[in-house]
Motif scaffolding. Structure first.
Motif, PDB file in Angstrom:
ATOM      1  N   UNK A   1       0.828  -1.208   0.000  1.00  0.00           N
ATOM      2  CA  UNK A   1       0.000   0.000   0.000  1.00  0.00           C
ATOM      3  C   UNK A   1       0.858   1.252   0.000  1.00  0.00           C
ATOM      4  N   UNK A   2       1.901   1.266   0.819  1.00  0.00           N
ATOM      5  CA  UNK A   2       2.781   2.435   0.839  1.00  0.00           C
ATOM      6  C   UNK A   2       3.465   2.626  -0.520  1.00  0.00           C
ATOM      7  N   UNK A   3       3.830   1.517  -1.155  1.00  0.00           N
ATOM      8  CA  UNK A   3       4.431   1.613  -2.488  1.00  0.00           C
ATOM      9  C   UNK A   3       3.420   2.150  -3.494  1.00  0.00           C
ATOM     10  N   UNK A   4       2.167   1.731  -3.383  1.00  0.00           N
ATOM     11  CA  UNK A   4       1.135   2.215  -4.299  1.00  0.00           C
ATOM     12  C   UNK A   4       0.920   3.713  -4.128  1.00  0.00           C
ATOM     13  N   UNK A   5       0.836   4.174  -2.871  1.00  0.00           N
ATOM     14  CA  UNK A   5       0.636   5.612  -2.627  1.00  0.00           C
ATOM     15  C   UNK A   5       1.813   6.422  -3.172  1.00  0.00           C
TER      16      UNK A   5
ATOM     17  N   UNK B   1       8.176  -1.216  -3.353  1.00  0.00           N
ATOM     18  CA  UNK B   1       7.812  -2.188  -2.320  1.00  0.00           C
ATOM     19  C   UNK B   1       9.039  -2.564  -1.499  1.00  0.00           C
ATOM     20  N   UNK B   2      10.151  -2.825  -2.163  1.00  0.00           N
ATOM     21  CA  UNK B   2      11.378  -3.183  -1.448  1.00  0.00           C
ATOM     22  C   UNK B   2      11.841  -2.043  -0.547  1.00  0.00           C
ATOM     23  N   UNK B   3      11.710  -0.821  -1.043  1.00  0.00           N
ATOM     24  CA  UNK B   3      12.110   0.343  -0.248  1.00  0.00           C
ATOM     25  C   UNK B   3      11.236   0.472   0.999  1.00  0.00           C
ATOM     26  N   UNK B   4       9.923   0.344   0.835  1.00  0.00           N
ATOM     27  CA  UNK B   4       9.012   0.490   1.976  1.00  0.00           C
ATOM     28  C   UNK B   4       9.179  -0.661   2.961  1.00  0.00           C
ATOM     29  N   UNK B   5       9.401  -1.872   2.444  1.00  0.00           N
ATOM     30  CA  UNK B   5       9.610  -3.021   3.321  1.00  0.00           C
ATOM     31  C   UNK B   5      10.881  -2.848   4.151  1.00  0.00           C
TER      32      UNK B   5
END
Length: 488
Positions: free
Chosen positions: A304-308, A338-342
């Motif tokens: 979700x954070x990657x999508x935003x 996604x990798x960055x947010x994870x």
């Protein structure tokens, strides 16, 4: 009951109805009746037994703004109207499309007298459905939805707002007691949440993406009351239960030493803004410090954070820009995000098949009725609890996974003061004046114009960043712009 749901009402007339009598924008639009009638008490008897007369009266006097009348907004609006909310303004500047008819039950309902008889042939039913669709496609979505909501509960005042409220000045939101925004891009959520903060109004955001969805709450500082059996550990005013929750008042029902002693406890929850919670905030320490709990964090949070972030990167489009699973560039960018947010969250890497499932759901299955039903029910119930000051509200991000039918709630907050201390509020001044106070007078002319004109320009992000940064200690302000560095 007053309903503004006619497509021939000019926007200026609709706005006049919203602002109505008292020259200016009232803080709320309360019901003028002092007491509930016997008919109302009988109608709402079951829910009064559930959450009490006091909460029902608060609900009856509430004036709520619901932004975007898609499938999720349909569910939220239906639940609030049936619960007996005082006034609901449905805001949507877009028209009904053929695609909308698939998941939005408040659209294309045959009018009275044209209802298909029970013995109709399949051909007659199909013809009636097509006729109903033809009658609503191309009309304003807020107007079409409002007509059906009015029929559900004539006691509720329904107002259809056909303008894009994200282009309105921050003072526009002062007239509402609570604001709900569904299915809008992050820049709009950021602007409206900043505006509601300046007007000291509770704010909810939510979206559904196929099988997945979220609910976000910024109630600033919200008090709620619970009644429970008194335990061995005595609760005292001032006790801090969590980083966000404090006990404000304790009242004991009965004499000390008696059996079955009850206590009524008032608690206060402190919140963060969308801008600070949606990307720059880490998981709570209670999760970060326990490896087992960290492993159990849903991978949807990073997705979700990657999508935003992806939507922010492509914010030039008129509508929210979604990543395409068929685009190599979009896939590469989204996987990197996604990798960055994870990595920032400190959770296990997100499996490739989960990322693929998420992308397919976002792109191909935008609205699924069962998902909208569950998510809309959760959101509406939390709004009802917030208005009635009963039960603990969402704190502050709920992530819904329709593939497992699980909802996970995470308290996402930056390492700084929460609640009113996070962003100063000034309900009795104009939006630029309020924001200027919050930033200590450091707002630029461009930022002031952004608040006065609405979210039509990208300068609103600058406005919120300036406001937030002014309240963040020097050693944590870097998290506002560079979350990956803040995690090191």
């Amino acid at each position: 009951m007053t309903t503004t749901a006619s497509s021939d009402v000019a926007p200026t007339e609709a706005y006049a109805l919203l602002t109505s009598a008292a020259g200016g924008l009232p803080a709320t639009m309360p019901d003028v009746r002092a007491e509930m009638t016997e008919d109302e008490i009988a109608l709402y008897d079951r829910q009064i037994r559930l959450w009490g007369m006091r909460a029902q009266e608060k609900l009856r006097s509430a004036n709520v703004l619901l932004v975007t009348a898609r499938a999720l907004g349909n569910e939220v609006g239906k639940n609030l109207v049936l619960a007996g909310i005082g006034s609901l303004t449905v805001a949507d500047h877009e028209n009904v499309t053929e695609e909308d008819l698939g998941a939005q039950f408040l659209l294309a309902t045959p009018s009275v007298g044209d209802v298909v008889p029970s013995d109709a042939t399949p051909a007659q039913r199909y013809a009636a459905d097509r006729a109903a669709a033809a009658a609503v496609v191309g009309t304003n979505r807020a107007v079409a939805v409002s007509q059906q909501l009015s029929a559900m509960n004539p006691r509720v005042k329904i107002v259809a707002e056909r303008r894009d409220v994200s282009t309105q000045p921050a003072s526009y939101f002062q007239q509402f007691s609570l604001v709900i925004v569904t299915d809008r891009k992050p820049a709009v959520l950021n602007y409206i949440n900043t505006a509601t903060r300046l007007q000291n109004q509770p704010f909810y955001a939510a979206s559904s993406y196929g099988f997945y969805g979220f609910i976000f709450a910024d109630l600033i500082e919200h008090e709620f009351i619970i009644t429970r059996d008194r335990g061995n550990i005595v609760s005292k005013p001032g006790d801090r239960e969590t980083r966000t929750r404090t006990i404000v008042d304790v009242k004991v029902d009965g004499e000390e030493g008696t059996v079955g002693l009850k206590e009524t406890i008032t608690k206060r929850e402190a919140y963060s803004t969308w801008y600070l919670a949606s990307d720059a905030s880490p998981l709570p320490q209670s999760i970060r410090s326990v490896p087992r709990r960290l492993r159990n964090v849903t991978p949807l949070l990073a997705c979700l954070r990657a999508l935003w972030k992806f939507q922010e990167n492509h914010d030039g489009d008129a509508n929210p820009r979604m990543p395409s699973v068929n685009s190599a560039n979009d896939r590469a960018e989204f996987i990197g995000l996604v990798n960055q947010k994870q990595a920032f969250l400190g959770t296990p890497p997100v499996a490739a098949d989960k990322i693929r499932e998420f992308l397919q759901s976002v792109e191909s299955m935008r609205e699924i009725s069962p998902v909208a039903t569950v998510l809309g029910g959760q959101l509406a119930q939390d709004v009802i609890n917030t208005i009635g000051h009963t039960q603990q509200p969402i704190q502050n991000l709920l992530v819904f996974d329709g593939t497992t039918m699980q909802s996970s709630v995470y308290a996402m907050h930056p390492e700084m003061n929460l609640g009113n201390a996070q962003l100063a509020t000034a309900p009795n001044t104009t939006a630029p004046e309020s924001a200027s106070e919050a930033t200590g007078g450091t707002m630029s002319a461009a930022v002031e114009r952004a608040f006065a004109a609405g979210a039509a320009t990208g300068a609103v992000i600058e406005a919120t960043a300036a406001t937030a940064a002014a309240t963040v200690p020097a050693d944590t302000s870097i998290a506002l712009s560079t979350p990956t560095q803040a995690s090191k």
